[in-house]
Structure formats: C-alpha cells, structure tokens
Design a protein around this motif. Sequence first.
Motif, short mmCIF file in Angstrom:
data_model
loop_
_atom_site.label_atom_id
_atom_site.label_comp_id
_atom_site.label_asym_id
_atom_site.label_seq_id
_atom_site.Cartn_x
_atom_site.Cartn_y
_atom_site.Cartn_z
N ALA A 38 -65.02 -35.98 49.50
CA ALA A 38 -65.46 -37.20 49.26
C ALA A 38 -65.25 -37.82 47.99
CB ALA A 38 -66.96 -37.23 49.49
N ASP A 39 -65.36 -37.00 46.95
CA ASP A 39 -65.09 -37.58 45.64
C ASP A 39 -63.93 -36.90 44.91
OD1 ASP A 39 -65.04 -38.44 42.99
OD2 ASP A 39 -67.23 -38.00 42.74
N GLN A 40 -62.77 -37.52 44.92
CA GLN A 40 -61.57 -37.08 44.46
C GLN A 40 -61.50 -36.51 42.98
OE1 GLN A 40 -58.34 -36.46 46.51
NE2 GLN A 40 -60.12 -36.29 47.76
N SER A 41 -62.41 -36.97 42.24
CA SER A 41 -62.60 -36.55 40.79
C SER A 41 -63.37 -35.53 40.55
CB SER A 41 -63.29 -37.75 40.17
OG SER A 41 -64.64 -37.73 40.54
N ALA B 67 -61.31 -44.39 51.48
CA ALA B 67 -60.81 -44.91 52.60
C ALA B 67 -61.71 -45.37 53.66
CB ALA B 67 -60.02 -43.40 53.32
N VAL B 68 -63.02 -44.34 53.53
CA VAL B 68 -64.09 -44.93 54.42
C VAL B 68 -64.41 -46.54 53.97
CG1 VAL B 68 -66.43 -44.63 54.90
CG2 VAL B 68 -64.84 -42.95 55.07
N ASP B 69 -64.69 -46.76 52.65
CA ASP B 69 -65.08 -47.88 52.17
C ASP B 69 -64.08 -49.04 52.60
OD1 ASP B 69 -67.18 -46.96 51.10
OD2 ASP B 69 -66.24 -46.93 49.34
N ALA B 70 -62.87 -48.77 52.51
CA ALA B 70 -61.73 -49.77 52.94
C ALA B 70 -61.67 -50.16 54.27
CB ALA B 70 -60.37 -49.09 52.81
N ILE B 71 -62.31 -48.95 55.21
CA ILE B 71 -62.19 -49.34 56.83
C ILE B 71 -63.44 -50.23 57.00
CG2 ILE B 71 -62.72 -48.19 58.84
CD1 ILE B 71 -61.06 -45.77 57.87
N ALA C 28 -59.81 -39.91 54.62
CA ALA C 28 -59.74 -38.61 53.96
C ALA C 28 -60.90 -38.52 52.96
CB ALA C 28 -58.37 -38.35 53.42
N ASP C 29 -61.09 -39.78 52.31
CA ASP C 29 -62.15 -39.66 51.25
C ASP C 29 -62.91 -41.08 51.23
OD1 ASP C 29 -60.50 -41.80 50.23
OD2 ASP C 29 -59.27 -40.51 48.90
N LYS C 30 -64.11 -41.05 50.33
CA LYS C 30 -64.80 -42.36 50.29
C LYS C 30 -64.20 -43.46 50.13
CE LYS C 30 -69.07 -43.53 48.16
NZ LYS C 30 -68.88 -45.13 47.81
N LYS D 191 -71.76 -41.04 58.46
CA LYS D 191 -71.54 -39.48 59.17
C LYS D 191 -70.21 -38.97 58.47
CE LYS D 191 -71.41 -36.77 63.16
NZ LYS D 191 -70.10 -36.46 63.12
N ARG D 192 -69.18 -39.83 58.60
CA ARG D 192 -68.13 -39.17 58.07
C ARG D 192 -68.25 -39.01 56.57
NH1 ARG D 192 -63.95 -36.33 58.98
NH2 ARG D 192 -61.99 -36.68 57.71
N LEU D 193 -68.81 -39.88 55.82
CA LEU D 193 -69.06 -39.59 54.33
C LEU D 193 -69.57 -38.25 54.17
CD1 LEU D 193 -69.90 -42.70 52.59
CD2 LEU D 193 -67.95 -41.20 52.13
N ASN D 194 -70.41 -38.13 55.16
CA ASN D 194 -71.37 -36.99 54.97
C ASN D 194 -70.57 -35.53 55.23
OD1 ASN D 194 -73.89 -35.55 54.58
ND2 ASN D 194 -74.04 -35.28 56.70
N ASP D 195 -69.58 -35.64 56.46
CA ASP D 195 -68.95 -34.43 56.32
C ASP D 195 -67.83 -34.29 55.32
OD1 ASP D 195 -70.07 -34.44 58.94
OD2 ASP D 195 -68.33 -35.38 60.25
N LEU D 196 -67.33 -35.41 54.75
CA LEU D 196 -66.34 -35.23 53.66
C LEU D 196 -67.17 -34.62 52.83
CD1 LEU D 196 -64.27 -38.66 53.99
CD2 LEU D 196 -63.66 -36.18 54.40
N THR D 197 -68.06 -35.01 52.27
CA THR D 197 -68.97 -34.36 51.11
C THR D 197 -69.15 -32.87 51.31
OG1 THR D 197 -70.29 -36.07 50.96
CG2 THR D 197 -71.19 -34.44 49.62
N VAL D 198 -69.76 -32.70 52.53
CA VAL D 198 -69.92 -31.24 52.81
C VAL D 198 -68.73 -30.34 52.39
CG1 VAL D 198 -70.49 -29.46 54.50
CG2 VAL D 198 -71.66 -31.53 54.24
#
Length: 338
Positions: free
Chosen positions: A88-91, A27-31, A23-25, A77-84
């Motif tokens: 991506a950045d919950q803050s 989570a992607v990093d953790a994976i 769901a966010d950056k 690609k996932r990060l890109n989708d989340l940013t759009v």
Amino acid sequence: MDDILKFLDKIEQEAITALGQSADKAAVDAILVSYLGRKGKLADISKGMGQVAPETRPQVGARLNQLKTKLTDSAEKRLNDLTVSGAADQSFDYSLPGRRRLVGRKHPLLQTVDEIVRIFRGMGFSVASGPDIETDFYNFDALNTPEDHPARDLSDTFYIEKGVLLRTHTSTVQIRTMQSKKPPVRVIAPGRCYRSDAFDASHSPVFYQCEGLFVDNGVTFGDMKGAIITFAKELFGPRIKVRFRPHFFPFTEPSAEYDFSCILCGGKGCRVCKYNGWLEISGAGMVDPEVFKAVGYDPEIYTGYAFGMGVDRITMLRYRIGDIRLLYDNDIRFLRQF
Ligand code: DAH
C-alpha cells in the motif's frame, strides 16, 4: 430506464475490475476520484437525472447510492489487502531487514570476574574491595615489602605523589579487610591494578587481579591447594591439573607460584603454553606472620592462606584471546562477540 441501469451495471463492473488491479494506495485513490469525485462518472449521471422519467428516478437514485457504497467498500477492502501484502505504501519497504538494537552486555573481563566470584562464593568466600588509589603502607609496607624492593621503583609503580600510588596488586585488600575485621576472614577481592608496563601482547599498564584470603584457626597450605584446585576444575573442567612451584613473596611464607595445565593442548605442548604444557596463573602462600603483626592479628593464634589470580590471563584462556590489548581497546566489533 433499462438502459441507464444497464449502464450503471457496466460502470460497476469496470470500477470493480480496476480496483482489483490497482497496485497501491495512489491507484485506488485515483479510481475513486474518477468514479465518485466531483467530476467523476457517477456525478455526471446524477447531473443527467433531469432527463430520467420522474417515475423511475427513485430507482435510479437508489441504484446510484448503492453503487457508491459498493465502490467505497470495495476500495477499502483493496487497500486492506494491499497493506497486508505490504504494497500500500510504496515509501516503506516491508522486505527490508529490521534495524537491530544494540543490547549492552558485560565486558569479557567482568564476565570472568563474575564467574570467579560465583565459584568462590560456593566455597564460602565473600567479596571485599579496596580503592585503586592507595598509600605505600597498604601496597608495600603492611605486606612486608622491604624499602629497597624493586617493585617500589618508579619504573614499576605509578606514583601520584610521594607515598600515594595506583595499587600494583589487589593484595592491598588483604590488609584493609584484616584491619576492619577479626578472624575468621574468608574473602576474595577482584579489581583493577596498575603497573608502569608498556602495552604488548601480554602486558598492559592496567589489568585485573583477584585476591583471595582465608584466615582462621588451623588453616593449612593444603586447604589453599584444595581451594585453588577446586576453582580450576570448576572453571575449566575436571581434567585440568594444577601445579605449585616454590617461590618467594614478601607477604607469604612459604610461597608458591601456581600453574594450570594448558587448557588449549591439554598439557601436550603448544604455542600458547610455549610447548611446556603449563600456564602460569599467579602466586599463593601462607600469610607471613609479619603481615599479621601489621594488622594486629596474633600469629600465634591464627594462620591463613592468600593467593592472587590474573583475571586477564584467565579471560584470555577462557575465550582464546591471543592479545591482551583487545581487552582494553574497547572495539565494539570485538566486544559484541561476548
Ligand atoms: N600480589 C602478587 C602479584 O601481584 C600475587 C600474590 C602472590 C598474591 C602471593 C597473594 C599471594 O595473595 O599470597 O604478583
């Protein structure tokens, strides 16, 4: 060897699914860490390469490398989708309305001055000005105002010292203009004036006037009426009526006061015009020969008209403002409406 490749297929599917659901950056990093990190799943497999038959090692190695690239690409690609989509950045809350920038603009009084100037420019007038701090010569004497005139009183005029004062009207600019220039003279002079009035809904110790002056050979009272009527129609529309009433000013002869038909009720009568259908604007008249003498113009050769204009009054009518104090409080909630 088939076993290990199948295992890698399974890991790939697992990781791709997890990335797709992240769901966010964070989570992607953790994976990525759990698969590609130093203690991640792929690292474990690399460490176990010793147990893989030597002839199949290159194939397994190639597959591992391919898997790393695939996971990295797919994470990107996932990060890109989340940013759009803004997640991506919950803050940062992308759904918040933007911060509005306050853009400055002219005060309603000065907007009115601009409009007055624009209209009179169209009739051949140019803009003149004079100082706010004046001598009693310019404010009174040269304007043929007698020594004992009540306007000279301390209770009406702010004196700075004897003979020096804050101008009580823009008629001072008539004198300064005529002193500096031979006829023909055709000027308007907008500016601030001061009188020692207490603030109430229709009075302010500081206010704006706009003076008009036209001197040449053969200028008539009819020319003056024409200029003021043209101005009124240009500012308030063709239906407005102007009325001139006989009056007295020391600096004009004959003199008049002039009124506009009430722009709020169209002359029928309302609270603003106190139910008489007319609104007083200011005074006007033919320049008194005594004033011409004070500036060295020959009254046998030249005639001229002059008029005043209450800019505050006109502003209040234009924008339907019921209290003059609003124009001087500088309350941003009021000012940003213009
Ligand atoms: N100075 C006058 C005032 O302050 C207004 C005025 C009247 C100006 C007649 C003029 C004029 O030029 O001719 O009330």
